[in-house]
Structures are given as C-alpha cells and as structure tokens.
Design a protein around this motif. Structure first.
Motif, PDB file in Angstrom:
ATOM      1  N   GLU A   8       0.821  -1.220   0.000  1.00  0.00           N
ATOM      2  CA  GLU A   8       0.000   0.000   0.000  1.00  0.00           C
ATOM      3  C   GLU A   8       0.852   1.266   0.000  1.00  0.00           C
ATOM      4  O   GLU A   8       0.479   2.261  -0.601  1.00  0.00           O
ATOM      5  N   HIS A   9       2.009   1.226   0.701  1.00  0.00           N
ATOM      6  CA  HIS A   9       2.867   2.406   0.820  1.00  0.00           C
ATOM      7  C   HIS A   9       3.999   2.442  -0.203  1.00  0.00           C
ATOM      8  O   HIS A   9       4.768   3.394  -0.242  1.00  0.00           O
ATOM      9  N   GLY A  10       4.109   1.392  -1.011  1.00  0.00           N
ATOM     10  CA  GLY A  10       5.136   1.350  -2.048  1.00  0.00           C
ATOM     11  C   GLY A  10       6.553   1.242  -1.504  1.00  0.00           C
ATOM     12  O   GLY A  10       7.480   1.825  -2.069  1.00  0.00           O
ATOM     13  N   VAL A  11       6.722   0.498  -0.404  1.00  0.00           N
ATOM     14  CA  VAL A  11       8.049   0.302   0.177  1.00  0.00           C
ATOM     15  C   VAL A  11       8.258  -1.194   0.408  1.00  0.00           C
ATOM     16  O   VAL A  11       7.330  -1.987   0.287  1.00  0.00           O
ATOM     17  N   SER A  12       9.481  -1.571   0.763  1.00  0.00           N
ATOM     18  CA  SER A  12       9.761  -2.979   1.054  1.00  0.00           C
ATOM     19  C   SER A  12       9.144  -3.353   2.398  1.00  0.00           C
ATOM     20  O   SER A  12       8.828  -2.488   3.225  1.00  0.00           O
ATOM     21  N   THR A  13       9.011  -4.650   2.614  1.00  0.00           N
ATOM     22  CA  THR A  13       8.469  -5.132   3.886  1.00  0.00           C
ATOM     23  C   THR A  13       9.356  -4.694   5.049  1.00  0.00           C
ATOM     24  O   THR A  13       8.861  -4.286   6.098  1.00  0.00           O
ATOM     25  N   GLU A  14      10.670  -4.762   4.849  1.00  0.00           N
ATOM     26  CA  GLU A  14      11.607  -4.350   5.897  1.00  0.00           C
ATOM     27  C   GLU A  14      11.462  -2.862   6.218  1.00  0.00           C
ATOM     28  O   GLU A  14      11.469  -2.467   7.384  1.00  0.00           O
ATOM     29  N   GLU A  15      11.319  -2.045   5.186  1.00  0.00           N
ATOM     30  CA  GLU A  15      11.121  -0.604   5.399  1.00  0.00           C
ATOM     31  C   GLU A  15       9.807  -0.344   6.119  1.00  0.00           C
ATOM     32  O   GLU A  15       9.732   0.518   7.001  1.00  0.00           O
TER      33      GLU A  15
END
Length: 70
Positions: A8-15
């Motif tokens: 949803e936020h367009g980032v990696s899972t770690e981020e």
C-alpha cells in the motif's frame, strides 16, 4: 500484515516494519518484531527445569513494546 502495508505504501516489507515500529511502537527496545524462534525459545525455557524457580511470572516475548507501569 507488514507485506500488505508495504504494498500500500510502495516500500519494502523491511522498510514498512521500521516505519510501523517508529510510528506505532516507539518504545520498542528491539526496534524489530520478535521472530517465531524467539517465541519458541521462551516456550522451551518455560517448560524446562531451568524455569523451576520461575513462578507467577508474566513472560512476554515482545521486545519492550508493551509499556509497563511499575
């Protein structure tokens, strides 16, 4: 949950995990989620002879996320 939020936020899972903890759980001492092996380690300890003197304790595997009133 983190994977869905990351998408949803367009980032990696770690981020997303880092962002989530900073925004929602700033008191965490680990700065990460506990992993299943850490939970299993506590279960093994609690069921072992090493825990024979541990009575009436609330054992939590949450890395300091839960704030306690002392």
């Amino acid at each position: 949950m983190m994977a869905e939020l990351a998408t949803e936020h367009g980032v990696s899972t770690e981020e997303m995990e880092t962002l989530f903890l900073a925004e929602n759980r700033p008191s965490t001492l680990l700065q990460r989620f506990a992993d299943p092996e850490e939970v299993a380690n506590l279960c093994v300890y609690a069921a072992s002879l090493q825990a024979s003197a541990t009575t009436g304790a609330a054992l939590r595997v949450e890395g300091g996320i839960v704030e306690s009133i002392a």
